[in-house]
Design an enzyme around this catalytic site. Structure first.
Site, mmCIF file in Angstrom:
data_model
loop_
_atom_site.group_PDB
_atom_site.id
_atom_site.type_symbol
_atom_site.label_atom_id
_atom_site.label_comp_id
_atom_site.label_asym_id
_atom_site.label_seq_id
_atom_site.Cartn_x
_atom_site.Cartn_y
_atom_site.Cartn_z
ATOM 1 C CG HIS A 42 -59.588 11.091 58.330
ATOM 2 N ND1 HIS A 42 -59.800 12.116 59.049
ATOM 3 C CD2 HIS A 42 -58.859 10.062 59.084
ATOM 4 C CE1 HIS A 42 -59.391 12.036 60.287
ATOM 5 N NE2 HIS A 42 -58.806 10.695 60.429
ATOM 6 C CG HIS A 81 -52.631 6.887 66.621
ATOM 7 N ND1 HIS A 81 -53.509 7.215 67.773
ATOM 8 C CD2 HIS A 81 -53.300 7.500 65.653
ATOM 9 C CE1 HIS A 81 -54.644 7.935 67.330
ATOM 10 N NE2 HIS A 81 -54.521 7.902 66.070
#
Length: 751
Positions: A116, A279
């Site tokens: 991020h 993920h």
């Protein structure tokens, strides 16, 4: 000496608190109150259309507590990076009661932190990215997509505290993401340091919306995302994981993914690798409804929270009660190990919609399959079904994504390498060429997205050679404006936001730059052909391994032209020149990627393309910001380039001199003279005409970016400095200094 003034009411309050003794002080310490002292209204409040020059003042040296003398590259070189990595790896499993690790391992949490931080990068303007560690500051530290990352940075603080200035927050956050992956069995592609910390928030346009996660104001037409934005909503890094505007449609979500990841410079293969690889690890957190449990974000939290936000009043407030995105669950059976389980599950099950405890739309295997497959992150013996986001199912439903994901599933080694390379690109995309990298952990191979430039494998020309070459250039038949325009076009392609572009590599002679409209391709070809001839003839005369590149010849041509222009105006001018540039090849140049550097406007050349939505003056400030210029540097360069007659397409707008092609301050003298008055042209509303106030005779034409230096109060104040009777020497020296700065912006080898 710096004097900080105190508003009158604040001064009275201070006096009262001192005279009242400790009782009032203690009451103040224990009270929760808002600061209501009067705040001055900014000029933008009264005049919202006023040109904003603040981008040219951001990241001032005065903001840096280390000062001008600090050499980060030197400090970084003192690090034992292997020991730093060991300390970070130990942190991965050092569980803290105040924020327990999922599955006893902080690795996935730190991957999200690094992702991020780097993932705000956007290729359109080079802003965002990991450099500067902007995730520490507003607004990023309080974005809804960054919930809980305040805790990740706080967990990392002991390592940062130990190594101090030797490793920046920006480098440490990326390195921690790498170590997190490696600690869970993944082999990364490498790591490079070199990201210096910022000490204040960047001034960045993140979108038009005034609320988080609301509205479609950034879209128009058939869901066309406004440039230069690269996220679907305010407060998100990329896409809404539940689907466009919360609509759980994997195919529609695939369109958003392709658009946003593409705007981060990722192709389909890199996109699939990043989503599937990322993920593989960790879980999403949505144990309760955020609106019922979470307190204010860090920027709005009370001082007692000490920079932390989103205080959770439900359950334990952490561990199994953690809330971040509102989605809940893990994708893999073993979320702290590198496996193919994400792809196994994606293709091994059919998926049905459900809702998380927080009410977010997500997907689980149909008919209760695998309902006990995934262990709970904190409660021993408790198990769950694996989950997928709507955006995960896009990799299965979109035909192109599916082909890639199936290929990765069938070839785990290819998948691992693709994720490693995509992760390296994600975390290093805003650092520019390899010449800016620090440390010895970066991969040796050249990658196309790094805009590779050949190493210097020849002897550089000396001062005598430089003087002879300047004579040859000036004798070639090229004019001062042609040489200045070409050097400027080459060097000013640099973007300080992601360190791309610049004169090194001579990519102005390659596609796509050679055909950019702002570069006047017809003239540019003639100039480059002539300079190549000069280069070849000169190299033929050199002995041994001595050589001069086209990139150096282009920059030296600009220097020679400015020296001649100064001499013609009566000044003895020497423009500094450092050889050492090399020439890139077309094969080293990603045409599509470089197309994003094409200027839509360049006030320094008085160029403004049709179809622009941003005003010429705003474009000027943005261009100056990309070139890391100050307000005075921008001012002196515009004025000097006008007198040098360096406008796009030989336009005479703003050329307020009887001696075009010479280096003089006539632009400022005549712009500020009350002998002239200005009127909008009746033929073209973008053009202004200057008339002799007494005779009515038209003398000049100008654009907005010419007249703004007389109309804007701040710019006029600087312009006056260069229009004064004693300004000649200062003008020339300041122009040469600013010009040299631009010519050397991409010379990482000199820094």
């Amino acid at each position: 000496m710096f004097k900080k003034t105190v508003p009158l009411l604040s001064a009275v309050a201070i006096a009262i608190s001192f005279s009242a003794g400790t009782g009032v002080a203690n009451a103040q310490e224990n009270a929760s109150y808002e600061v209501n002292s009067p705040e001055p209204k900014s000029n933008d409040f009264w005049w919202p259309n006023k040109l904003n020059l603040e981008p040219l003042r951001q990241h001032s040296p005065e903001s840096d507590p280390y000062g001008d003398d600090f050499d980060y590259a030197e400090a970084f070189s003192q690090l034992d990076l292997e020991q730093v990595k060991k300390d970070i790896e130990e942190l991965m499993t050092s569980d803290q009661d105040w924020w327990p690790a999922d599955y006893g391992h902080y690795g996935p949490f730190f991957i999200r932190m690094a992702w991020h931080g780097a993932g705000t990068y956007r290729v359109q303007d080079g802003r965002g990215g990991a450099a500067g560690a902007q995730q520490r500051f507003e607004p990023l530290n309080s974005w809804p997509d960054n919930v809980s990352l305040d805790k990740a940075r706080r967990l990392l603080w002991p390592v940062k505290q130990k190594y101090g200035r030797d490793i920046s927050w920006a480098d440490l956050m990326v390195l921690t993401g790498n170590v997190a992956l490696e600690s869970m069995g993944f082999e990364t592609f490498g790591f490079a340091g070199g990201r210096e910390d910022a000490w204040e928030p960047d001034i960045v346009y993140w979108g038009p919306e005034k609320e988080w996660l609301k509205g479609d104001e950034r879209y128009s037409g058939d869901r066309e995302l406004e440039n230069p934005l690269a996220a679907v909503q305010m407060g998100l890094i990329y896409v809404n994981p539940e689907g466009p505007n919360g609509k759980p449609d994997p195919l529609l979500a695939a369109k958003d993914i392709r658009d946003t990841f593409g705007r981060m410079a990722m192709n389909d293969e890199e996109t699939v690798a990043l989503i599937a690889g990322g993920h593989t690890f960790g879980k999403a957190h949505g144990a309760h409804k955020p609106e019922e449990c979470l307190g204010a974000e860090p920027a709005a939290a009370g001082v007692e929270e000490q920079g932390l936000g989103w205080k959770n009043k439900c359950g334990k407030g952490n561990a199994e009660d953690t809330i971040t995105s509102g989605l809940e669950g893990a994708w893999s059976v073993n979320p702290t190990a590198w496996t193919t389980q994400y792809l196994d599950n994606l293709f091994g099950f059919e998926w049905e919609q459900t809702k998380s405890p927080a009410g977010a739309i997500q997907w689980i295997p149909v008919d209760g399959q695998a309902s006990n497959l995934v262990p709970d992150a904190h409660v021993e013996g408790k198990r769950h079904a694996p989950i997928m986001f709507t955006t995960d199912l896009s990799l299965k439903e979109d035909p192109e994504y599916r082909k890639i994901a199936k290929r990765f599933h069938e070839d785990p080694k290819e998948f691992e390498l693709a994720f490693a390379k995509a992760w390296f690109k994600l975390t290093h995309r805003d650092m520019g060429p390899k010449q800016s990298y620090l440390g010895d952990m970066a991969p040796q191979e050249d990658l196309l997205w790094q805009d590779p430039i050949p190493a210097v494998d020849f002897e550089l020309i000396n001062e005598n050679d430089v003087e002879q070459l300047k004579v040859a250039i000036l004798d070639s038949g090229l004019s001062v404006p042609q040489l200045v325009r070409t050097a400027w076009a080459s060097a000013s392609s640099f973007r300080g936001t992601d360190m791309r572009g610049g004169a090194n590599g001579a990519r102005i002679a390659l596609e796509p730059q050679m055909n950019w409209e702002a570069n006047n391709p017809a003239e540019l070809k003639k100039v480059l052909d002539t300079l190549k001839g000069v280069q070849e003839d000169f190299n033929d005369e050199l002995s041994g391994d001595k050589y001069v590149s086209l990139a150096d010849v282009i920059v030296l041509g600009g220097a020679a032209a400015i020296e001649k222009a100064g001499k013609d105006a009566g000044y003895d001018v020497t423009v500094p020149f450092e050889p050492g540039r090399t020439d890139a090849s077309q094969e080293m140049t990603d045409v599509n990627s470089f197309s994003f550097l094409e200027p839509k406007a360049d006030a320094f050349r008085n160029y403004y393309a049709e179809g622009n939505r941003v005003s010429p003056a705003q474009h000027m400030v943005d261009k100056a910001d990309q070139l890391t210029l100050t307000v005075p540097e921008m001012t002196v360069l515009v004025g000097g380039l006008r007198s040098l007659d360096a406008n796009y397409n030989d336009s005479d707008h703003g050329v307020f001199t009887d001696q075009p092609g010479t280096l003089n301050n006539d632009f400022f003298v005549n712009l500020l003279s009350m002998d002239n008055e200005w009127k909008k042209s009746s033929d073209n509303e973008a053009i202004y005409e200057g008339f002799d106030r007494k005779t009515g005779e038209q003398k000049y034409t100008a654009t907005t970016v010419d007249l703004i230096f007389g109309s804007n109060s701040e710019l006029r104040a600087v312009a006056e400095v260069y229009a004064m009777s004693d300004a000649d020497e200062k003008f020339v020296n300041d122009f040469v200094q600013a010009w040299t700065k631009v010519m050397q912006l991409d010379r990482f080898d000199l820094k």
